[in-house]
Design an enzyme around this catalytic site. Structure first.
Site, PDB file in Angstrom:
ATOM      1  N   SER A 153       0.844  -1.207   0.000  1.00 44.31           N
ATOM      2  CA  SER A 153       0.000   0.000   0.000  1.00 44.31           C
ATOM      3  C   SER A 153       0.875   1.252   0.000  1.00 44.31           C
ATOM      4  CB  SER A 153      -0.876   0.013   1.254  1.00 44.31           C
ATOM      5  OG  SER A 153      -0.055   0.237   2.391  1.00 44.31           O
ATOM      6  N   ASP A 193      -1.249  -1.815  -4.074  1.00 46.43           N
ATOM      7  CA  ASP A 193      -2.596  -1.654  -3.506  1.00 46.43           C
ATOM      8  C   ASP A 193      -2.955  -0.162  -3.514  1.00 46.43           C
ATOM      9  OD1 ASP A 193      -4.912  -2.439  -2.143  1.00 46.43           O
ATOM     10  OD2 ASP A 193      -3.956  -2.385  -0.164  1.00 46.43           O
ATOM     11  N   GLY A 224     -10.340  -1.123   7.655  1.00 45.64           N
ATOM     12  CA  GLY A 224     -10.130  -0.937   9.089  1.00 45.64           C
ATOM     13  C   GLY A 224     -10.919  -1.912   9.945  1.00 45.64           C
ATOM     14  N   HIS A 274     -12.361  -5.175  -1.483  1.00 41.31           N
ATOM     15  CA  HIS A 274     -11.469  -4.558  -0.495  1.00 41.31           C
ATOM     16  C   HIS A 274     -12.164  -4.614   0.868  1.00 41.31           C
ATOM     17  CE1 HIS A 274      -8.279  -2.492  -2.909  1.00 41.31           C
ATOM     18  NE2 HIS A 274      -9.051  -3.016  -3.842  1.00 41.31           N
ATOM     19  N   GLY A 275     -11.427  -4.201   1.889  1.00 43.51           N
ATOM     20  CA  GLY A 275     -12.034  -4.028   3.209  1.00 43.51           C
ATOM     21  C   GLY A 275     -12.717  -5.273   3.726  1.00 43.51           C
ATOM     22  N   SER A 278     -11.762  -7.636   6.038  1.00 35.19           N
ATOM     23  CA  SER A 278     -11.408  -8.254   7.314  1.00 35.19           C
ATOM     24  C   SER A 278     -12.676  -8.561   8.101  1.00 35.19           C
ATOM     25  CB  SER A 278     -10.495  -7.327   8.126  1.00 35.19           C
ATOM     26  OG  SER A 278      -9.161  -7.476   7.678  1.00 35.19           O
ATOM     27  N   ILE A 307      -7.301  -8.538   2.644  1.00 32.30           N
ATOM     28  CA  ILE A 307      -7.335  -8.640   4.106  1.00 32.30           C
ATOM     29  C   ILE A 307      -6.036  -8.081   4.674  1.00 32.30           C
ATOM     30  CG2 ILE A 307      -7.436 -10.249   6.061  1.00 32.30           C
ATOM     31  CD1 ILE A 307      -9.113 -12.110   4.251  1.00 32.30           C
ATOM     32  N   SER A 315      -6.410  -5.767   8.028  1.00 31.22           N
ATOM     33  CA  SER A 315      -6.684  -5.465   9.444  1.00 31.22           C
ATOM     34  C   SER A 315      -6.699  -6.723  10.323  1.00 31.22           C
ATOM     35  CB  SER A 315      -8.027  -4.744   9.579  1.00 31.22           C
ATOM     36  OG  SER A 315      -7.970  -3.503   8.922  1.00 31.22           O
TER      37      SER A 315
HETATM   38  P1  13P Z   1      -9.208  -4.501   5.718  1.00 28.29           P
HETATM   39  O1  13P Z   1      -8.903  -3.213   6.412  1.00 28.29           O
HETATM   40  O2  13P Z   1     -10.643  -4.881   5.880  1.00 28.29           O
HETATM   41  O3  13P Z   1      -8.297  -5.595   6.098  1.00 28.29           O
HETATM   42  O4  13P Z   1      -9.014  -4.246   4.145  1.00 28.29           O
HETATM   43  C1  13P Z   1      -7.741  -4.273   3.550  1.00 28.29           C
HETATM   44  C2  13P Z   1      -7.758  -3.745   2.148  1.00 28.29           C
HETATM   45  O5  13P Z   1      -8.771  -3.568   1.511  1.00 28.29           O
HETATM   46  C3  13P Z   1      -6.466  -3.466   1.527  1.00 28.29           C
HETATM   47  O6  13P Z   1      -6.593  -2.888   0.267  1.00 28.29           O
HETATM   48  O1  G3H Z   2      -6.130  -0.228   1.993  1.00 25.45           O
HETATM   49  C1  G3H Z   2      -5.880  -0.397   3.172  1.00 25.45           C
HETATM   50  C2  G3H Z   2      -4.817  -1.311   3.621  1.00 25.45           C
HETATM   51  O2  G3H Z   2      -5.189  -1.921   4.826  1.00 25.45           O
HETATM   52  C3  G3H Z   2      -3.496  -0.645   3.734  1.00 25.45           C
HETATM   53  O3  G3H Z   2      -3.467   0.235   4.802  1.00 25.45           O
HETATM   54  O4  G3H Z   2      -2.359   2.296   3.914  1.00 25.45           O
HETATM   55  O5  G3H Z   2      -2.389   1.769   6.368  1.00 25.45           O
HETATM   56  O6  G3H Z   2      -0.982   0.437   4.805  1.00 25.45           O
HETATM   57  P1  G3H Z   2      -2.230   1.253   4.981  1.00 25.45           P
HETATM   58 ZN    ZN Z   3      -8.296  -1.625   0.050  1.00 25.48          ZN
END
Ligand code: 13P
Ligand code: G3H
Ligand code: ZN
Length: 326
Positions: free
Chosen positions: A56, A95, A192, A224-225, A227, A268, A270
């Site tokens: 990321s 990412d 998150g 995405h997102g 978790s 995933i 978080s």
């Molecule tokens: P989470 O915060 O739900 O783990 O999502 C991660 C994510 O989408 C990274 O791109």
């Molecule tokens: O997209 C969200 C991912 O969990 C990456 O998070 O930008 O804090 O590394 P981050």
């Molecule tokens: Zn994401």
């Protein structure tokens, strides 16, 4: 220019084709440091799962893009070493790529897949930017993920108060005009550990997913997102000095359902952070005399490996698919 193929990496094309056909999703796990990377590789090798390693903007700011790419290169060698020379498919993915320049720099530096996240832009600007990235990426056989719709919460410093669900009527136009290889959609997931408020109905919109699939049958879809914020981990954190009140994620049953459809990449991050934090807090409570980082990062790495093995087996369904024929 570094060609990812020379590093032993693969793009997402064959991975996604097999995942859509097989009714499972490829795990896309983020890494920022050595322990996370080792745990991810160990988990995917142990479960024979294909893998998307994600970097990321936050990771690049924290650890440096050059270091992360060399770590990924090392991870390929490590994956072979712990599996008798047999390499699981590993993709190195940017990412939430924020702009063309970042995507280009990653492509030239050995990434095999990039996301261009134009989801906050007006529709036509998102199409134009995504198209530009695809044109460059495809010259190097790098695959591209685009995004339509906005996830609520914080996405790389951009905050959205509400979900803007992906509009099924836009996906055919977006996919055909941009040439993307996969499409991230917004159906109620968010980044998150606080995805729903207490009292909310914590469901994602699988009905919108079904509508989207009707428009682009078999086209690789990304969530995405995703978790699940396991409550046992939240409890361990809170019982050991943490303060994570009302952390709520996406039910694993819903993700399993989505993974059986054309959703073929599930992001995933978080949950991994929770697993590591829980393990570290436990060491600090139980052995307050400990000050060797290996003594708390080691258990954190083990906890992360176990979590991701379980995800591959029970949630994504990717376990056992690393060496499937095309
Ligand atoms: P989470 O915060 O739900 O783990 O999502 C991660 C994510 O989408 C990274 O791109
Ligand atoms: O997209 C969200 C991912 O969990 C990456 O998070 O930008 O804090 O590394 P981050
Ligand atoms: Zn994401």
């Amino acid at each position: 220019m570094v060609n990812y193929k020379d590093l032993g990496l693969v793009n997402t094309r064959a991975m996604f084709a097999k995942a859509v056909k097989g009714g499972y999703a490829i795990p896309a796990y983020n890494f920022n440091n050595m322990e996370q990377l080792q745990a991810i590789i160990q988990a995917c090798v142990a479960t024979e799962s294909p893998l998307i390693l994600q970097v990321s903007k936050g990771a690049r700011d924290y650890a440096n893009q050059t270091i992360l790419r060399y770590m990924a290169q090392g991870a390929v060698e490590y994956a072979k070493e712990i599996n008798n020379g047999k390499l699981i498919p590993i993709c190195l993915h940017l990412d939430h790529g924020p702009d063309f320049e970042t995507c280009k720099s990653c492509i030239e530096f050995g990434f095999s897949s990039v996301m261009i996240d134009g989801s906050h832009l007006p529709y036509e600007e998102n199409v134009a930017l995504t198209r530009k990235v695809v044109e460059f990426a495809h010259q190097h056989d790098v695959t591209v993920e685009g995004e339509l719709g906005v996830l609520a919460g914080v996405e790389d410093e951009v905050k959205a108060d509400n979900h803007v669900y992906t509009r099924p009527e836009e996906v055919v136009d977006f996919v055909s005009r941009t040439g993307v290889d996969s499409l991230a959609i917004a159906i109620g997931t968010s980044h998150g550990a606080y995805k729903f408020k207490p009292g909310d109905n914590p469901r994602i919109r699988l009905d919108i997913l079904a509508e989207i699939e009707k428009q682009i049958p078999g086209f690789p879809i990304v969530l995405h997102g995703s978790s699940s914020v396991p409550q046992d981990l939240v409890q361990i954190i809170n019982a050991n000095g943490g303060k994570m009140k009302d952390a709520i994620g996406i039910g694993e049953d819903q993700l399993r359902e989505a993974a059986k459809s054309a959703v073929c990449k599930i992001n995933i991050d978080s949950d991994g952070r929770l697993a590591m934090t829980a393990a570290i807090r436990k060491v600090f409570t139980e052995k307050p005399e400990e000050f060797d980082p290996r003594k708390y990062l080691g258990p954190a790495r083990t906890a992360l490996k176990e979590l991701y093995m379980r995800k591959n087996r029970e949630v994504l369904g990717s376990a056992g698919h690393a060496f499937d024929a095309e």
